[in-house]
Scaffold this motif. Structure first.
Motif, mmCIF file in Angstrom:
data_model
loop_
_atom_site.group_PDB
_atom_site.id
_atom_site.type_symbol
_atom_site.label_atom_id
_atom_site.label_comp_id
_atom_site.label_asym_id
_atom_site.label_seq_id
_atom_site.Cartn_x
_atom_site.Cartn_y
_atom_site.Cartn_z
ATOM 1 N N ASN A 146 62.574 27.142 -58.441
ATOM 2 C CA ASN A 146 62.537 25.733 -58.042
ATOM 3 C C ASN A 146 63.620 24.922 -58.757
ATOM 4 O OD1 ASN A 146 60.455 25.982 -56.226
ATOM 5 N ND2 ASN A 146 58.856 25.506 -57.731
ATOM 6 N N PHE A 147 63.837 25.222 -60.031
ATOM 7 C CA PHE A 147 64.857 24.513 -60.806
ATOM 8 C C PHE A 147 66.239 24.688 -60.163
ATOM 9 C CE2 PHE A 147 68.134 24.736 -64.122
ATOM 10 C CZ PHE A 147 68.062 23.448 -64.617
ATOM 11 N N TYR A 148 66.594 25.937 -59.869
ATOM 12 C CA TYR A 148 67.918 26.190 -59.288
ATOM 13 C C TYR A 148 68.012 25.655 -57.853
ATOM 14 C CZ TYR A 148 69.283 28.770 -63.374
ATOM 15 O OH TYR A 148 69.600 29.095 -64.656
ATOM 16 N N GLN A 149 66.906 25.723 -57.134
ATOM 17 C CA GLN A 149 66.894 25.177 -55.777
ATOM 18 C C GLN A 149 67.110 23.656 -55.806
ATOM 19 O OE1 GLN A 149 63.206 25.917 -53.742
ATOM 20 N NE2 GLN A 149 64.242 27.045 -52.112
ATOM 21 N N ASN A 150 66.413 22.976 -56.694
ATOM 22 C CA ASN A 150 66.585 21.522 -56.835
ATOM 23 C C ASN A 150 67.995 21.171 -57.293
ATOM 24 O OD1 ASN A 150 64.050 20.780 -55.993
ATOM 25 N ND2 ASN A 150 63.167 20.813 -58.051
ATOM 26 N N LYS A 151 68.517 22.000 -58.178
ATOM 27 C CA LYS A 151 69.876 21.758 -58.659
ATOM 28 C C LYS A 151 70.880 21.835 -57.502
ATOM 29 C CE LYS A 151 72.628 22.901 -62.654
ATOM 30 N NZ LYS A 151 72.780 23.711 -63.832
ATOM 31 N N GLN A 152 70.728 22.822 -56.635
ATOM 32 C CA GLN A 152 71.610 22.958 -55.473
ATOM 33 C C GLN A 152 71.421 21.797 -54.500
ATOM 34 O OE1 GLN A 152 73.782 24.995 -56.850
ATOM 35 N NE2 GLN A 152 74.180 25.709 -54.779
ATOM 36 N N ARG A 153 70.178 21.411 -54.251
ATOM 37 C CA ARG A 153 69.906 20.275 -53.364
ATOM 38 C C ARG A 153 70.541 19.000 -53.914
ATOM 39 N NH1 ARG A 153 63.876 21.139 -53.007
ATOM 40 N NH2 ARG A 153 63.776 23.009 -51.759
ATOM 41 N N ASN A 154 70.401 18.824 -55.208
ATOM 42 C CA ASN A 154 70.972 17.625 -55.836
ATOM 43 C C ASN A 154 72.491 17.605 -55.731
ATOM 44 O OD1 ASN A 154 68.438 16.719 -56.473
ATOM 45 N ND2 ASN A 154 68.493 17.466 -58.579
ATOM 46 N N LYS A 155 73.122 18.764 -55.873
ATOM 47 C CA LYS A 155 74.581 18.830 -55.713
ATOM 48 C C LYS A 155 74.979 18.449 -54.292
ATOM 49 C CE LYS A 155 75.819 22.337 -59.133
ATOM 50 N NZ LYS A 155 76.327 23.700 -59.325
#
Length: 162
Positions: free
Chosen positions: A39-48
Motif C-alpha cells: 500500500n505504501f508503494y502504491q500510494n507513493k506511485q499514485r501521489n507521483k
C-alpha cells in the motif's frame, strides 16, 4: 503541492516493522506487513502521478492566462492606436469649426447651421472624452492585473491631449 507533501510526511510509518515483547515468555518479536508495504508503494506511485497531473494543469492554466493577457494587451494597444488617430485628426475638425464660426460671425451661415456645427463639435468631443476615459481605465486595470506599469507613455499622451 505543499498539501500533498505535508500529507505524505508520516506515511513511511506504515512501512516500519511492528515490534512485540512477550513478558510471559521473555521473547522479542519483529513483524513486517507486506500489505502495508504494498500500500505504501502504491500510494507513493499514485501521489507521483497526481503531482505530475497537478503540475501539468498548473502549467496549462498559466499558459492560458498568459494567452488571455496577451490578447487583452493587444486589444488595448489597438484601441489606443485608433484613439490616437482620432485625437490627431481633431486639428482638422477644429479648423472646420473655426471656419464655420468665422462664417457665422460674417453672416455667411444661419444661426441654425451654426448651432448644428456647435452641437456636432460638442458631440464629437464628448465621444472622444468617453473613449479616452474608458481606455485609461482599461489600461490602469490591466497594469494592476499584471503588476507592471506597461502603459506609461500612452497614459501620459492621453493625459496631455485636449
Amino acid at each position: 503541492i505543499s498539501f500533498n507533501t505535508d500529507k505524505n510526511k508520516l506515511e513511511y510509518l506504515a512501512v516500519l516493522p511492528s515490534v512485540n515483547y512477550n513478558f510471559l515468555d521473555n521473547t522479542f518479536n519483529v513483524g513486517v506487513s507486506l500489505s502495508n508495504l504494498a500500500n505504501f508503494y502504491q500510494n507513493k506511485q499514485r501521489n507521483k502521478i497526481e503531482l505530475e497531473r497537478l503540475k501539468f494543469q498548473l502549467t496549462e492554466k498559466k499558459e492560458n492566462d498568459l494567452f488571455e493577457l496577451e490578447k487583452e494587451y493587444e486589444l488595448i494597444r489597438d484601441t489606443y492606436e485608433v484613439l490616437k488617430l482620432e485625437l490627431d485628426n481633431t486639428t482638422l475638425t477644429i479648423e472646420i469649426f473655426n471656419l464655420k464660426k468665422a462664417q457665422y460671425e460674417n453672416n455667411k451661415i444661419t444661426l441654425e447651421e451654426w448651432l448644428n456645427v456647435q452641437k456636432n463639435h460638442q458631440d464629437r468631443n464628448l465621444v472622444i472624452f468617453a473613449k479616452r476615459k474608458s481606455l485609461v481605465s482599461k489600461m490602469k486595470q490591466f497594469e494592476v492585473k499584471v503588476k507592471n506599469s506597461c502603459f506609461l507613455q500612452e497614459l501620459k499622451y492621453l493625459a496631455i491631449t485636449p
